[in-house]
Design a protein around this motif. Structure first.
Motif, PDB file in Angstrom:
ATOM      1  N   UNK A  45       4.103  29.618  15.983  1.00 55.32           N
ATOM      2  CA  UNK A  45       3.222  28.459  15.642  1.00 55.32           C
ATOM      3  C   UNK A  45       3.716  28.205  14.208  1.00 55.32           C
ATOM      4  N   UNK A  46       4.508  28.659  13.373  1.00 61.43           N
ATOM      5  CA  UNK A  46       5.212  28.266  12.180  1.00 61.43           C
ATOM      6  C   UNK A  46       4.187  28.321  11.140  1.00 61.43           C
ATOM      7  N   UNK A  47       3.338  29.497  11.077  1.00 61.99           N
ATOM      8  CA  UNK A  47       2.217  29.618  10.028  1.00 61.99           C
ATOM      9  C   UNK A  47       2.597  30.945   9.255  1.00 61.99           C
ATOM     10  N   UNK A  48       2.366  32.242   9.772  1.00 64.94           N
ATOM     11  CA  UNK A  48       2.663  33.249   9.196  1.00 64.94           C
ATOM     12  C   UNK A  48       3.545  34.381   9.752  1.00 64.94           C
ATOM     13  N   UNK A  49       4.141  33.845  11.135  1.00 62.94           N
ATOM     14  CA  UNK A  49       4.691  34.688  11.878  1.00 62.94           C
ATOM     15  C   UNK A  49       6.034  35.268  11.122  1.00 62.94           C
ATOM     16  N   UNK A  50       6.576  36.460  11.505  1.00 62.08           N
ATOM     17  CA  UNK A  50       7.601  36.999  10.931  1.00 62.08           C
ATOM     18  C   UNK A  50       8.713  36.351  11.283  1.00 62.08           C
ATOM     19  N   UNK A  51      10.154  36.093  10.895  1.00 61.48           N
ATOM     20  CA  UNK A  51      11.161  35.522  11.257  1.00 61.48           C
ATOM     21  C   UNK A  51      11.028  33.869  11.458  1.00 61.48           C
ATOM     22  N   UNK A  52       9.787  33.407  11.085  1.00 69.33           N
ATOM     23  CA  UNK A  52       9.722  31.982  11.266  1.00 69.33           C
ATOM     24  C   UNK A  52      10.923  31.008  10.593  1.00 69.33           C
ATOM     25  N   UNK A  53      11.773  30.372  11.192  1.00 67.43           N
ATOM     26  CA  UNK A  53      12.565  29.673  10.602  1.00 67.43           C
ATOM     27  C   UNK A  53      12.215  28.147  10.032  1.00 67.43           C
ATOM     28  N   UNK A  54      11.111  27.769  10.483  1.00 66.90           N
ATOM     29  CA  UNK A  54      10.260  26.778   9.945  1.00 66.90           C
ATOM     30  C   UNK A  54       9.929  26.938   8.618  1.00 66.90           C
ATOM     31  N   UNK A  55       8.904  27.912   8.513  1.00 59.96           N
ATOM     32  CA  UNK A  55       8.691  28.669   7.190  1.00 59.96           C
ATOM     33  C   UNK A  55       9.685  28.834   6.139  1.00 59.96           C
ATOM     34  N   UNK A  56      10.570  29.347   6.740  1.00 63.28           N
ATOM     35  CA  UNK A  56      11.828  29.477   5.723  1.00 63.28           C
ATOM     36  C   UNK A  56      12.356  28.290   5.313  1.00 63.28           C
ATOM     37  N   UNK A  57      12.565  27.122   6.117  1.00 64.32           N
ATOM     38  CA  UNK A  57      12.996  25.749   5.664  1.00 64.32           C
ATOM     39  C   UNK A  57      12.039  25.254   4.592  1.00 64.32           C
ATOM     40  N   UNK A  58      10.701  25.526   4.738  1.00 59.54           N
ATOM     41  CA  UNK A  58       9.755  24.861   3.770  1.00 59.54           C
ATOM     42  C   UNK A  58       9.947  25.396   2.565  1.00 59.54           C
ATOM     43  N   UNK A 101      12.537  27.088   1.368  1.00 57.72           N
ATOM     44  CA  UNK A 101      13.847  26.437   0.883  1.00 57.72           C
ATOM     45  C   UNK A 101      13.877  25.202   0.426  1.00 57.72           C
ATOM     46  N   UNK A 102      12.858  24.303   0.582  1.00 57.21           N
ATOM     47  CA  UNK A 102      12.527  23.058   0.255  1.00 57.21           C
ATOM     48  C   UNK A 102      13.389  22.093   1.058  1.00 57.21           C
ATOM     49  N   UNK A 103      13.659  22.474   2.035  1.00 56.11           N
ATOM     50  CA  UNK A 103      14.804  21.617   3.058  1.00 56.11           C
ATOM     51  C   UNK A 103      13.503  20.945   4.376  1.00 56.11           C
ATOM     52  N   UNK A 104      12.330  21.270   4.266  1.00 56.01           N
ATOM     53  CA  UNK A 104      11.377  20.678   5.146  1.00 56.01           C
ATOM     54  C   UNK A 104      10.113  20.185   4.406  1.00 56.01           C
ATOM     55  N   UNK A 105       9.434  19.231   4.501  1.00 54.35           N
ATOM     56  CA  UNK A 105       8.339  18.711   3.781  1.00 54.35           C
ATOM     57  C   UNK A 105       7.182  19.493   4.540  1.00 54.35           C
ATOM     58  N   UNK A 106       6.223  20.185   3.592  1.00 54.00           N
ATOM     59  CA  UNK A 106       5.215  21.121   4.268  1.00 54.00           C
ATOM     60  C   UNK A 106       4.239  20.167   4.816  1.00 54.00           C
ATOM     61  N   UNK A 107       4.026  18.957   4.332  1.00 53.16           N
ATOM     62  CA  UNK A 107       3.016  17.875   4.967  1.00 53.16           C
ATOM     63  C   UNK A 107       3.336  17.649   6.269  1.00 53.16           C
ATOM     64  N   UNK A 108       4.618  17.229   6.376  1.00 50.71           N
ATOM     65  CA  UNK A 108       5.409  16.860   7.682  1.00 50.71           C
ATOM     66  C   UNK A 108       5.206  18.120   8.585  1.00 50.71           C
ATOM     67  N   UNK A 113       0.838  -1.131  -0.200  1.00 49.30           N
ATOM     68  CA  UNK A 113      -0.001  -0.110  -0.038  1.00 49.30           C
ATOM     69  C   UNK A 113       0.823   1.170   0.001  1.00 49.30           C
ATOM     70  N   UNK A 114       0.318   2.386  -0.557  1.00 48.14           N
ATOM     71  CA  UNK A 114       1.066   3.703  -0.497  1.00 48.14           C
ATOM     72  C   UNK A 114       1.490   3.936   1.066  1.00 48.14           C
ATOM     73  N   UNK A 115       2.844   4.346   1.194  1.00 46.54           N
ATOM     74  CA  UNK A 115       3.282   4.539   2.502  1.00 46.54           C
ATOM     75  C   UNK A 115       2.441   5.875   3.237  1.00 46.54           C
ATOM     76  N   UNK A 116       2.000   5.387   4.437  1.00 45.65           N
ATOM     77  CA  UNK A 116       0.959   6.381   5.262  1.00 45.65           C
ATOM     78  C   UNK A 116       2.200   7.012   6.163  1.00 45.65           C
ATOM     79  N   UNK A 117       2.676   7.793   5.749  1.00 42.00           N
ATOM     80  CA  UNK A 117       4.070   8.518   6.963  1.00 42.00           C
ATOM     81  C   UNK A 117       3.361   9.469   7.971  1.00 42.00           C
ATOM     82  N   UNK A 118       2.083   9.787   7.776  1.00 41.18           N
ATOM     83  CA  UNK A 118       1.506  10.662   8.562  1.00 41.18           C
ATOM     84  C   UNK A 118       0.944   9.861   9.973  1.00 41.18           C
TER      85      UNK A 118
END
Length: 347
Positions: free
Chosen positions: A280-293, A295-302, A114-119
């Motif tokens: 909370x890594x959504x729309x805050x200024x200076x969010x490193x998590x959103x910056x990583x998303x 940049x392609x280094x973090x999976x947005x679904x994860x 089956x498709x990998x259910x990573x979530x």
């Protein structure tokens, strides 16, 4: 020769703790409609619960499969301290359910065809890490996979579980059975996963017989149907015990912040660089998590699943506090009413 309870995994620490109570020590191997099947050194009994345990308001305060208990006249009087406990939450009832207790290894079972259910795997791993047991991912039905499809599933799982052992298995050609037996030897292991992924087929392979019923295989796709309806513990021929569980449709969170932190260690490390501590890594200024998303280094679904699991824990905490306050008010009203009634009685 090992005693019965030694074969079921008892150690000196459990015996010492049990010795502080009057009664017979045993281990819960099955729960069937309020009847607790408990194995002891002198045989198996079907026990009921003492009043205090029977009336316990929380399900996790009652015995679970794998618990060490003390019996008095075929009544479970005491639950000994749990070394580990795989719990899942019930958001509707705001309660935790202990799926298996005193487990050394949790086998998280997924079907490789089956498709990998990573979530889902992220949720299962967070609960497994928080339980105190060692998680191992079992990929079943590899005989039904094309090599390229299998490699893709493994790669998807490896991205979210880089340090967790993954074992490829098949109940048809016995692939991976030696690895599972080595992990289970002289330990307590539990199989968890959704319905129909092949947990009971693997248990039967380990036991060497068809102890656990397996549904007929469908001619259309070659898959067996889920048949396990209760949790039960079995002794393994090579030493150790195994707990088979019914399929879990949902994996509810329950006070497992540490488990979430381990599963999402990459996100947590990047989040430490955010401008605001409560980001909370959504729309805050200076969010490193959103910056990583971006940049392609973090999976947005994860990232979204991480946020959803933390939000679920926050909701549970708020609901728990609200219910606690309402319960205190209810008790205060009852007490106040009782006092007024007493004051009106003639002296």
């Amino acid at each position: 020769m090992a005693t019965m309870l030694e074969q079921y995994g008892i150690d000196p620490g459990v015996r010492d703790e049990a010795a502080r109570h009057r009664g017979t020590v045993g281990r819960v191997t099955r729960i069937d409609r309020g009847a607790y099947h408990v194995v002891t050194d002198v045989g198996s009994v079907v026990a009921s619960l003492a009043g205090g345990l029977k009336d316990a308001p929380e399900p996790e305060d009652r015995p679970a499969i794998g618990d060490w208990v003390v019996l008095g006249d075929d009544v479970v009087e005491v639950i000994l301290a749990r070394r580990s406990a795989f719990r899942r939450g019930d958001a509707d009832r705001l309660q935790a359910q202990v799926v298996a207790a005193n487990v050394d290894v949790v086998f998280i079972v997924h079907a490789a065809d089956e498709p990998a259910n990573v979530r889902r795997l992220e949720r299962e791993l967070s609960l497994a890490f928080d339980s105190g047991a060692e998680p191992v991912v079992l990929l079943t039905k590899v005989d039904l996979c094309e090599p390229s499809g299998f490699d893709e599933v493994v790669a998807d799982f490896r991205r979210v579980a880089p340090d967790v052992e993954i074992v490829a298995t098949s109940a048809v050609d016995h692939r991976g059975l030696d690895a599972i037996e080595a992990l289970a030897c002289r330990r307590t292991v539990a199989f968890v996963g959704k319905s129909g992924v092949g947990k009971s087929s693997l248990v039967n392979e380990l036991l060497g017989d068809a102890t656990q019923a397996v549904g007929d295989v469908r001619a259309s796709d070659g898959r067996g149907r889920h048949t396990t309806t209760h949790r039960e513990m079995f002794m393994l021929p090579g030493g150790g015990v195994v707990i088979d569980t019914p399929g879990l449709r949902s994996i509810g969170m329950w006070q497992n912040d540490e488990g979430i932190a381990r599963v999402f260690a990459d996100i947590e490390a990047i989040a430490a660089q955010c401008r605001f501590r409560d980001c909370i890594h959504e729309h805050e200024p200076g969010c490193a998590v959103q910056a990583a998303v971006e940049a392609g280094s973090l999976d947005p679904a994860r990232v979204a699943n991480h946020r959803a699991m933390l939000s679920e824990l926050d909701d549970l905490d708020r609901e728990s506090q609200l219910r606690s306050r309402l319960e205190k008010k209810r008790h205060a009203k009852i007490l106040s009413k009782a006092v007024r009634s007493f004051d009106r009685k003639p002296r």
